[in-house]
Motif scaffolding. Structure first.
Motif, PDB file in Angstrom:
ATOM      1  N   ASP A   1       1.984  -1.599   6.232  1.00  0.00           N
ATOM      2  CA  ASP A   1       0.692  -1.937   5.501  1.00  0.00           C
ATOM      3  C   ASP A   1      -0.263  -2.418   6.496  1.00  0.00           C
ATOM      4  OD1 ASP A   1       2.195  -1.293   3.015  1.00  0.00           O
ATOM      5  OD2 ASP A   1       2.573  -3.564   2.407  1.00  0.00           O
ATOM      6  N   TYR A   2       0.346  -3.164   7.267  1.00  0.00           N
ATOM      7  CA  TYR A   2      -0.819  -3.625   8.476  1.00  0.00           C
ATOM      8  C   TYR A   2      -1.234  -2.705   9.174  1.00  0.00           C
ATOM      9  CZ  TYR A   2       0.697  -8.562   7.122  1.00  0.00           C
ATOM     10  OH  TYR A   2       0.677  -9.912   6.735  1.00  0.00           O
ATOM     11  N   THR A   3      -0.717  -1.860   9.930  1.00  0.00           N
ATOM     12  CA  THR A   3      -0.792  -0.994  10.761  1.00  0.00           C
ATOM     13  C   THR A   3      -1.694   0.171  10.361  1.00  0.00           C
ATOM     14  OG1 THR A   3       1.199   0.300  10.431  1.00  0.00           O
ATOM     15  CG2 THR A   3       1.186  -1.547  12.291  1.00  0.00           C
ATOM     16  N   GLU A   4      -1.219   0.699   9.045  1.00  0.00           N
ATOM     17  CA  GLU A   4      -2.219   1.808   8.800  1.00  0.00           C
ATOM     18  C   GLU A   4      -3.383   1.377   8.143  1.00  0.00           C
ATOM     19  OE1 GLU A   4      -0.575   5.251   6.970  1.00  0.00           O
ATOM     20  OE2 GLU A   4       1.276   5.090   7.771  1.00  0.00           O
TER      21      GLU A   4
ATOM     22  N   PHE B   1      -0.693  -7.578  12.655  1.00  0.00           N
ATOM     23  CA  PHE B   1       0.449  -7.968  11.877  1.00  0.00           C
ATOM     24  C   PHE B   1       0.921  -9.375  12.472  1.00  0.00           C
ATOM     25  CE2 PHE B   1       5.247  -7.384  11.997  1.00  0.00           C
ATOM     26  CZ  PHE B   1       5.233  -7.396  10.470  1.00  0.00           C
ATOM     27  N   GLY B   2       0.564  -9.645  13.875  1.00  0.00           N
ATOM     28  CA  GLY B   2       0.924 -11.001  14.364  1.00  0.00           C
ATOM     29  C   GLY B   2       2.404 -11.172  14.289  1.00  0.00           C
ATOM     30  N   THR B   3       2.739 -12.535  14.054  1.00  0.00           N
ATOM     31  CA  THR B   3       4.261 -12.843  14.061  1.00  0.00           C
ATOM     32  C   THR B   3       4.697 -13.507  12.713  1.00  0.00           C
ATOM     33  OG1 THR B   3       3.947 -14.973  14.999  1.00  0.00           O
ATOM     34  CG2 THR B   3       4.183 -13.517  16.539  1.00  0.00           C
TER      35      THR B   3
ATOM     36  N   PHE C   1       0.794  -1.215   0.143  1.00  0.00           N
ATOM     37  CA  PHE C   1       0.012   0.093  -0.185  1.00  0.00           C
ATOM     38  C   PHE C   1       0.797   1.297   0.071  1.00  0.00           C
ATOM     39  CE2 PHE C   1      -2.837  -3.025   2.409  1.00  0.00           C
ATOM     40  CZ  PHE C   1      -3.497  -3.504   1.506  1.00  0.00           C
ATOM     41  N   PHE C   2       2.205   1.198   0.131  1.00  0.00           N
ATOM     42  CA  PHE C   2       3.018   2.126   0.129  1.00  0.00           C
ATOM     43  C   PHE C   2       4.314   1.808  -0.434  1.00  0.00           C
ATOM     44  CE2 PHE C   2       0.614   2.289   4.119  1.00  0.00           C
ATOM     45  CZ  PHE C   2       0.130   3.657   4.114  1.00  0.00           C
ATOM     46  N   PRO C   3       5.281   2.908  -1.105  1.00  0.00           N
ATOM     47  CA  PRO C   3       6.223   2.600  -2.105  1.00  0.00           C
ATOM     48  C   PRO C   3       7.370   1.686  -1.068  1.00  0.00           C
ATOM     49  CG  PRO C   3       5.695   4.750  -2.199  1.00  0.00           C
ATOM     50  CD  PRO C   3       4.889   4.236  -1.314  1.00  0.00           C
ATOM     51  N   LEU C   4       7.840   0.988  -1.584  1.00  0.00           N
ATOM     52  CA  LEU C   4       9.091   0.117  -1.246  1.00  0.00           C
ATOM     53  C   LEU C   4      10.309   0.776  -1.098  1.00  0.00           C
ATOM     54  CD1 LEU C   4       8.094  -3.503  -2.104  1.00  0.00           C
ATOM     55  CD2 LEU C   4       7.573  -2.265   0.023  1.00  0.00           C
TER      56      LEU C   4
ATOM     57  N   LEU D   1      -1.564 -12.566   1.629  1.00  0.00           N
ATOM     58  CA  LEU D   1      -2.753 -13.324   2.218  1.00  0.00           C
ATOM     59  C   LEU D   1      -3.565 -12.431   3.444  1.00  0.00           C
ATOM     60  CD1 LEU D   1      -4.776 -15.757   2.447  1.00  0.00           C
ATOM     61  CD2 LEU D   1      -3.157 -16.556   4.432  1.00  0.00           C
ATOM     62  N   SER D   2      -2.902 -11.718   4.023  1.00  0.00           N
ATOM     63  CA  SER D   2      -3.528 -11.022   5.517  1.00  0.00           C
ATOM     64  C   SER D   2      -4.540 -10.028   4.794  1.00  0.00           C
ATOM     65  CB  SER D   2      -2.366 -10.267   6.251  1.00  0.00           C
ATOM     66  OG  SER D   2      -1.182 -11.513   6.246  1.00  0.00           O
ATOM     67  N   TYR D   3      -4.402  -9.404   3.761  1.00  0.00           N
ATOM     68  CA  TYR D   3      -5.150  -8.292   3.356  1.00  0.00           C
ATOM     69  C   TYR D   3      -6.384  -8.780   3.005  1.00  0.00           C
ATOM     70  CZ  TYR D   3      -0.341  -6.458   3.477  1.00  0.00           C
ATOM     71  OH  TYR D   3       0.793  -5.971   3.557  1.00  0.00           O
ATOM     72  N   ARG D   4      -6.883  -9.621   2.914  1.00  0.00           N
ATOM     73  CA  ARG D   4      -8.229 -10.278   2.054  1.00  0.00           C
ATOM     74  C   ARG D   4      -8.528 -11.501   2.712  1.00  0.00           C
ATOM     75  NH1 ARG D   4      -4.493  -8.549  -1.292  1.00  0.00           N
ATOM     76  NH2 ARG D   4      -4.706  -6.386  -2.306  1.00  0.00           N
TER      77      ARG D   4
END
Length: 265
Positions: A108-111, A116-118, A36-39, A73-76
């Protein structure tokens, strides 16, 4: 060979033109990435979403395969992700490669509000979701146009390579040649453990700069690809930045691919 078009620091029209140019040059696969943000560069610079971009590229290209390198996977929800992938597969006329991984970019996770998990919990979720995705594909109407190739990215020897052995059509690996020789051996061992023919899994790697994880200053893409070819790699991907495109290196890699294929005939 593949090119990963970085969906950052550019207008979408530039990304579309890049994909058209690369298809005309003869590349086999155009990838993007799922962040979701530039790398690199300005961390708050322009950036576009993975799957909506892939749907658009499915319409604007005709021959190349397309896919995420790799989707997180985590995003959907996995059922939704399966349906999205099936839809892009149909839009493209059966040209989708379903790249999937467990995720790693904490911002990506936090915003976006994901847990986020491990690293371990994310890999466990990936292992649990892959059968769900395949089952959903079998129940969708219409189903995918073909048996969708599943590309899994990552090289963790205890969990990731076991998941690759169980579920992958393509394994996208990271590291230098020495590292990849060892990881190929570990993957073969996992295949034996789960009863899978290791020859069923195509080996993939980047050559430079991202997603290569070969040295970032690789000057000779074809030379780097030859080293990887010699250890069994068959899909080679280079990174493409619209801010600093290098058509010459891509042409060199396409020419090298054609020479290798001609020798094999």
């Amino acid at each position: 060979m593949g090119v990963q078009v970085q969906p950052q620091h550019a207008e979408y029209a530039e990304l579309r033109r890049a994909a058209s140019t690369l298809e005309e040059m003869g590349v086999d696969v155009i990838f993007n990435w799922d962040h979701f943000f530039p790398l690199n560069g300005d961390p708050d610079g322009a950036h576009f979403e993975c799957w909506t971009m892939l749907a658009a590229l499915a319409e604007s290209t005709e021959r190349v395969e397309i896919g995420p390198l790799v989707s997180c996977l985590s995003y959907r929800n996995p059922h939704l992700l399966a349906d999205m992938a099936r839809t892009v597969d149909h839009i493209s006329g059966g040209r989708l490669i379903f790249g999937i991984g467990s995720g790693w970019a904490e911002r990506d996770y936090t915003e976006y509000g994901y847990e986020f998990g491990t690293a371990g919990s994310r890999l466990d979720a990936l292992a649990a979701a892959l059968p769900v995705i395949r089952d959903r594909w079998s129940r969708l109407n219409p189903p995918p146009t073909r048996e969708v190739p599943v590309m899994i990215g990552g090289g963790g020897e205890r969990k990731t390579l076991r998941i690759v052995a169980e579920h992958a059509t393509i394994w996208h690996a990271f590291g230098d040649v020495e590292t990849l020789v060892r990881k190929n051996r570990v993957l073969d061992e996992w295949c034996a453990s789960v009863g899978r023919d290791p020859g069923e899994i195509e080996r993939s790697s980047g050559v430079a700069p991202t997603p290569g994880r070969q040295p970032e200053d690789v000057a000779d893409y074809a030379g780097a690809a030859q080293q990887l070819y010699d250890i069994g790699t068959r899909l080679f991907t280079v990174g493409w930045s619209t801010t600093d495109p290098d058509l010459g290196k891509v042409r060199d890699l396409v020419a090298w691919r054609d020479e290798v294929n001609a020798r094999a005939r």
